[in-house]
Scaffold this motif. Structure first.
Motif, PDB file in Angstrom:
ATOM      1  N   ALA A   1      -9.510 -98.831 -33.824  1.00 11.03           N
ATOM      2  CA  ALA A   1     -10.606 -98.351 -34.669  1.00 11.03           C
ATOM      3  C   ALA A   1     -11.306 -97.161 -34.022  1.00 11.03           C
ATOM      4  CB  ALA A   1     -11.602 -99.484 -34.927  1.00 11.03           C
ATOM      5  N   ASP A   2     -11.545 -97.247 -32.715  1.00 10.74           N
ATOM      6  CA  ASP A   2     -12.188 -96.135 -32.011  1.00 10.74           C
ATOM      7  C   ASP A   2     -11.312 -94.886 -32.038  1.00 10.74           C
ATOM      8  OD1 ASP A   2     -14.455 -97.552 -31.358  1.00 10.74           O
ATOM      9  OD2 ASP A   2     -13.837 -98.011 -29.314  1.00 10.74           O
ATOM     10  N   THR A   3     -10.009 -95.054 -31.821  1.00 11.14           N
ATOM     11  CA  THR A   3      -9.102 -93.914 -31.770  1.00 11.14           C
ATOM     12  C   THR A   3      -8.999 -93.229 -33.125  1.00 11.14           C
ATOM     13  OG1 THR A   3      -7.803 -94.945 -30.007  1.00 11.14           O
ATOM     14  CG2 THR A   3      -6.736 -93.194 -31.268  1.00 11.14           C
ATOM     15  N   LEU A   4      -8.880 -94.003 -34.183  1.00  9.22           N
ATOM     16  CA  LEU A   4      -8.732 -93.425 -35.522  1.00  9.22           C
ATOM     17  C   LEU A   4     -10.002 -92.716 -35.983  1.00  9.22           C
ATOM     18  CD1 LEU A   4      -6.721 -96.228 -37.371  1.00  9.22           C
ATOM     19  CD2 LEU A   4      -5.855 -94.114 -36.340  1.00  9.22           C
ATOM     20  N   ALA A   5     -11.118 -93.011 -35.347  1.00 10.03           N
ATOM     21  CA  ALA A   5     -12.383 -92.371 -35.724  1.00 10.03           C
ATOM     22  C   ALA A   5     -12.611 -91.050 -34.985  1.00 10.03           C
ATOM     23  CB  ALA A   5     -13.545 -93.314 -35.448  1.00 10.03           C
ATOM     24  N   LYS A   6     -11.742 -90.704 -34.027  1.00 13.15           N
ATOM     25  CA  LYS A   6     -11.933 -89.487 -33.243  1.00 13.15           C
ATOM     26  C   LYS A   6     -11.763 -88.245 -34.113  1.00 13.15           C
ATOM     27  CE  LYS A   6     -12.425 -91.484 -29.198  1.00 13.15           C
ATOM     28  NZ  LYS A   6     -13.726 -91.458 -28.477  1.00 13.15           N
ATOM     29  N   ARG A   7     -12.717 -87.314 -33.971  1.00 13.82           N
ATOM     30  CA  ARG A   7     -12.659 -86.044 -34.704  1.00 13.82           C
ATOM     31  C   ARG A   7     -13.045 -84.906 -33.763  1.00 13.82           C
ATOM     32  NH1 ARG A   7     -10.652 -89.286 -37.339  1.00 13.82           N
ATOM     33  NH2 ARG A   7     -10.842 -89.752 -39.556  1.00 13.82           N
ATOM     34  N   ASP A   8     -12.485 -84.922 -32.559  1.00 12.00           N
ATOM     35  CA  ASP A   8     -12.823 -83.905 -31.570  1.00 12.00           C
ATOM     36  C   ASP A   8     -12.188 -82.568 -31.936  1.00 12.00           C
ATOM     37  OD1 ASP A   8     -14.067 -85.944 -30.266  1.00 12.00           O
ATOM     38  OD2 ASP A   8     -12.518 -86.220 -28.739  1.00 12.00           O
ATOM     39  N   PRO A   9     -12.815 -81.464 -31.544  1.00  9.86           N
ATOM     40  CA  PRO A   9     -12.166 -80.164 -31.742  1.00  9.86           C
ATOM     41  C   PRO A   9     -10.923 -80.074 -30.858  1.00  9.86           C
ATOM     42  CG  PRO A   9     -14.164 -79.935 -30.403  1.00  9.86           C
ATOM     43  CD  PRO A   9     -14.157 -81.338 -30.924  1.00  9.86           C
ATOM     44  N   GLY A  10      -9.986 -79.277 -31.295  1.00 11.79           N
ATOM     45  CA  GLY A  10      -8.760 -79.131 -30.504  1.00 11.79           C
ATOM     46  C   GLY A  10      -7.517 -79.530 -31.257  1.00 11.79           C
ATOM     47  N   GLY A  11      -7.675 -79.891 -32.536  1.00  9.59           N
ATOM     48  CA  GLY A  11      -6.517 -80.158 -33.374  1.00  9.59           C
ATOM     49  C   GLY A  11      -5.702 -81.358 -32.931  1.00  9.59           C
ATOM     50  N   LEU A  12      -4.386 -81.263 -33.145  1.00 10.34           N
ATOM     51  CA  LEU A  12      -3.500 -82.380 -32.851  1.00 10.34           C
ATOM     52  C   LEU A  12      -3.481 -82.706 -31.360  1.00 10.34           C
ATOM     53  CD1 LEU A  12      -1.405 -84.368 -34.068  1.00 10.34           C
ATOM     54  CD2 LEU A  12       0.349 -82.697 -33.457  1.00 10.34           C
ATOM     55  N   ASN A  13      -3.575 -81.698 -30.519  1.00  2.59           N
ATOM     56  CA  ASN A  13      -3.533 -81.949 -29.076  1.00  2.59           C
ATOM     57  C   ASN A  13      -4.656 -82.886 -28.651  1.00  2.59           C
ATOM     58  OD1 ASN A  13      -1.275 -80.328 -28.542  1.00  2.59           O
ATOM     59  ND2 ASN A  13      -2.534 -78.476 -28.431  1.00  2.59           N
ATOM     60  N   ALA A  14      -5.845 -82.639 -29.146  1.00  5.26           N
ATOM     61  CA  ALA A  14      -6.992 -83.473 -28.787  1.00  5.26           C
ATOM     62  C   ALA A  14      -6.822 -84.888 -29.319  1.00  5.26           C
ATOM     63  CB  ALA A  14      -8.282 -82.853 -29.324  1.00  5.26           C
ATOM     64  N   PHE A  15      -6.379 -85.004 -30.562  1.00  4.08           N
ATOM     65  CA  PHE A  15      -6.217 -86.338 -31.136  1.00  4.08           C
ATOM     66  C   PHE A  15      -5.137 -87.126 -30.402  1.00  4.08           C
ATOM     67  CE2 PHE A  15      -4.353 -89.460 -33.971  1.00  4.08           C
ATOM     68  CZ  PHE A  15      -5.473 -90.098 -34.479  1.00  4.08           C
ATOM     69  N   MET A  16      -4.030 -86.465 -30.080  1.00  5.34           N
ATOM     70  CA  MET A  16      -2.922 -87.164 -29.433  1.00  5.34           C
ATOM     71  C   MET A  16      -3.287 -87.637 -28.029  1.00  5.34           C
ATOM     72  SD  MET A  16      -0.569 -87.526 -31.592  1.00  5.34           S
ATOM     73  CE  MET A  16       0.718 -88.125 -30.505  1.00  5.34           C
ATOM     74  N   THR A  17      -4.195 -86.941 -27.370  1.00  4.53           N
ATOM     75  CA  THR A  17      -4.661 -87.408 -26.059  1.00  4.53           C
ATOM     76  C   THR A  17      -5.293 -88.788 -26.189  1.00  4.53           C
ATOM     77  OG1 THR A  17      -5.037 -85.153 -25.274  1.00  4.53           O
ATOM     78  CG2 THR A  17      -6.213 -86.929 -24.138  1.00  4.53           C
ATOM     79  N   HIS A  18      -6.147 -88.945 -27.195  1.00  3.87           N
ATOM     80  CA  HIS A  18      -6.780 -90.251 -27.442  1.00  3.87           C
ATOM     81  C   HIS A  18      -5.752 -91.263 -27.934  1.00  3.87           C
ATOM     82  CE1 HIS A  18     -10.769 -88.631 -26.851  1.00  3.87           C
ATOM     83  NE2 HIS A  18     -10.588 -87.727 -27.790  1.00  3.87           N
ATOM     84  N   TYR A  19      -4.872 -90.820 -28.821  1.00 11.64           N
ATOM     85  CA  TYR A  19      -3.933 -91.756 -29.435  1.00 11.64           C
ATOM     86  C   TYR A  19      -2.947 -92.310 -28.415  1.00 11.64           C
ATOM     87  CZ  TYR A  19      -0.691 -93.727 -32.831  1.00 11.64           C
ATOM     88  OH  TYR A  19       0.116 -94.600 -33.542  1.00 11.64           O
ATOM     89  N   MET A  20      -2.475 -91.492 -27.510  1.00 10.18           N
ATOM     90  CA  MET A  20      -1.514 -91.974 -26.520  1.00 10.18           C
ATOM     91  C   MET A  20      -2.174 -92.907 -25.509  1.00 10.18           C
ATOM     92  SD  MET A  20       1.143 -90.842 -27.825  1.00 10.18           S
ATOM     93  CE  MET A  20       2.144 -91.774 -26.669  1.00 10.18           C
ATOM     94  N   LYS A  21      -3.455 -92.700 -25.208  1.00  9.23           N
ATOM     95  CA  LYS A  21      -4.181 -93.653 -24.366  1.00  9.23           C
ATOM     96  C   LYS A  21      -4.266 -95.006 -25.076  1.00  9.23           C
ATOM     97  CE  LYS A  21      -7.057 -90.330 -21.835  1.00  9.23           C
ATOM     98  NZ  LYS A  21      -8.446 -89.827 -21.624  1.00  9.23           N
ATOM     99  N   CYS A  22      -4.539 -94.961 -26.371  1.00  5.90           N
ATOM    100  CA  CYS A  22      -4.583 -96.191 -27.163  1.00  5.90           C
ATOM    101  C   CYS A  22      -3.215 -96.859 -27.163  1.00  5.90           C
ATOM    102  CB  CYS A  22      -5.026 -95.868 -28.586  1.00  5.90           C
ATOM    103  SG  CYS A  22      -5.062 -97.295 -29.710  1.00  5.90           S
ATOM    104  N   TRP A  23      -2.166 -96.053 -27.324  1.00  6.16           N
ATOM    105  CA  TRP A  23      -0.803 -96.589 -27.336  1.00  6.16           C
ATOM    106  C   TRP A  23      -0.485 -97.284 -26.015  1.00  6.16           C
ATOM    107  CZ3 TRP A  23       2.835 -94.928 -31.380  1.00  6.16           C
ATOM    108  CH2 TRP A  23       4.090 -95.554 -31.271  1.00  6.16           C
ATOM    109  N   GLU A  24      -0.862 -96.642 -24.910  1.00  6.63           N
ATOM    110  CA  GLU A  24      -0.609 -97.224 -23.592  1.00  6.63           C
ATOM    111  C   GLU A  24      -1.347 -98.551 -23.421  1.00  6.63           C
ATOM    112  OE1 GLU A  24      -1.145 -96.021 -18.862  1.00  6.63           O
ATOM    113  OE2 GLU A  24      -1.542 -94.555 -20.443  1.00  6.63           O
ATOM    114  N   MET A  25      -2.589 -98.592 -23.885  1.00  3.67           N
ATOM    115  CA  MET A  25      -3.358 -99.834 -23.811  1.00  3.67           C
ATOM    116  C   MET A  25      -2.709-100.919 -24.653  1.00  3.67           C
ATOM    117  SD  MET A  25      -5.982 -99.721 -21.766  1.00  3.67           S
ATOM    118  CE  MET A  25      -7.046-101.011 -22.401  1.00  3.67           C
ATOM    119  N   HIS A  26      -2.206-100.547 -25.817  1.00  2.84           N
ATOM    120  CA  HIS A  26      -1.558-101.523 -26.692  1.00  2.84           C
ATOM    121  C   HIS A  26      -0.304-102.100 -26.056  1.00  2.84           C
ATOM    122  CE1 HIS A  26      -3.349-101.661 -30.871  1.00  2.84           C
ATOM    123  NE2 HIS A  26      -4.185-100.902 -30.197  1.00  2.84           N
TER     124      HIS A  26
END
Length: 354
Positions: free
Chosen positions: A158-183
């Motif tokens: 839920a936290d990851t999907l709510a991210k709207r940081d500037p930086g486009g896909l690169n910024a989002f994928m940084t958060h998403y891959m951390k979430c993936w690793e935790m999962h």
């Protein structure tokens, strides 16, 4: 306020002058009167934390917190079990309260900063408590560990999907891959606990989840992306197999979304996909392999179909837009299905508002 015992009545005056009648003071001659020598629990004199009580009450009465579709009955079985189990596993109780605070942040935007801070503080404490006395998963703690890992996974997504940081896909994928690793770490704990849960209160839910994941895909939503992977000369066979497996589970997710008779949680694959997809797929996703990003575009479509869930919102349309911008027009053909579906739904939403 009065408590019934008509034989004995005394008045207590508060500091503001208000008189409160208490009618149940113990009879000094009663044999049931507690002895002055009885040991006292000092925690009984501590003030109640009303913020935590708010979170606990919200957790107990709001069915939307854990809902992933149509199955509300799971809420009525999981939440009481989780609360009962958490009395002996404080890390679970802290994570339950953290997730409740996270939901309240969504429900009350005007107070979201306060609730987000509560959620972060409680989740950090939950993880610290979980890690501190680390022991192997065993029958006494397996239910608590599985519930904790599952709820933590929901919270992180839920936290990851709510991210709207500037930086486009690169910024989002940084958060998403951390979430993936935790999962993946959560999945390792869960797989250790599963064999010990036979006969537990969670066995029925776990059996349904396993059966859901074993289904054979039926629909055609992923037909084009599957053709892309099969014909991709630049992908090794290991990566192709990893992509086919990810697509396999995505199609099961689409089948559940469009099933005439929904069974269980219609959007379960939104959470499960990051666990079921292979480490090889994740490694290629992390380096933004274009074909693998195209597969992620179909996950974005699955998210879009679950947009009414509080954990998801507009994350599907947002993520798909990032992927389309990153890959460029030459990939439009392979992303035509998710792009058209999202665009159509957004147009219909705009028309309904006009």
């Amino acid at each position: 306020m009065s408590l019934g015992n008509s034989r004995n009545q005394s008045g207590i005056t508060l500091h503001n002058g208000t008189s409160m009648v208490v009618t149940s003071l113990p009879d000094p001659n009663s044999p049931e009167r507690p002895s002055n020598n009885s040991p006292e629990d000092p925690t009984l004199d501590q003030a109640i934390n009303l913020k935590h009580m708010e979170l606990l009450i919200h957790l107990s009465i709001d069915e939307e917190i854990f809902c992933l579709g149509t199955n509300v009955s799971a809420y009525h079985s999981i939440v009481p079990l989780a609360l009962k189990t958490s009395l002996e596993s404080p890390y679970l109780l802290h994570q339950l309260l953290a997730f409740s605070a996270r939901h309240l942040a969504y429900l009350h935007p005007q107070s979201s900063a306060s609730y987000f801070q509560q959620a972060l503080t409680l989740q950090t404490r939950a993880v610290s408590l979980f890690n501190a006395p680390w022991t192997q998963v065993d029958p006494p703690n397996c239910v608590a560990m599985l519930l904790f890992s599952s709820i933590l996974g929901h919270h992180l997504l839920a936290d990851t999907l709510a991210k709207r940081d500037p930086g486009g896909l690169n910024a989002f994928m940084t958060h998403y891959m951390k979430c993936w690793e935790m999962h993946r770490g959560i999945y390792a704990i869960a797989t250790t606990a599963w064999p010990l849960l036979k006969g537990s209160e969670l066995e029925r839910i776990l059996s349904w989840s396993a059966e859901f994941n074993r289904q054979s895909p039926r629909g055609s939503q992923c037909q084009r992306i599957r053709a892309l992977i099969d014909g991709a000369d630049g992908l090794g066979e290991g990566t192709k197999e990893a992509c086919r497996l990810a697509i396999h589970y995505l199609q099961i997710g689409f089948d559940a979304v469009f099933a005439r008779e929904a069974q269980g949680n219609r959007y379960q694959m939104i959470v499960s996909w990051t666990i079921l997809a292979s480490p090889e797929f994740a490694s290629r996703l992390e380096v933004k392999q274009p074909e693998v990003l195209a597969v992620l575009g179909y996950y974005a479509l699955l998210l879009h179909y679950g947009r009414k869930l509080w954990q998801v919102g507009d994350a599907g349309a947002y993520l798909l837009g990032l992927i389309v911008d990153y890959l460029g027009p030459e990939w439009d053909h392979w992303l035509e299905c998710p792009r058209e579906m999202v665009a159509r739904d957004l147009e219909e939403a705009l028309e309904s508002c006009s």
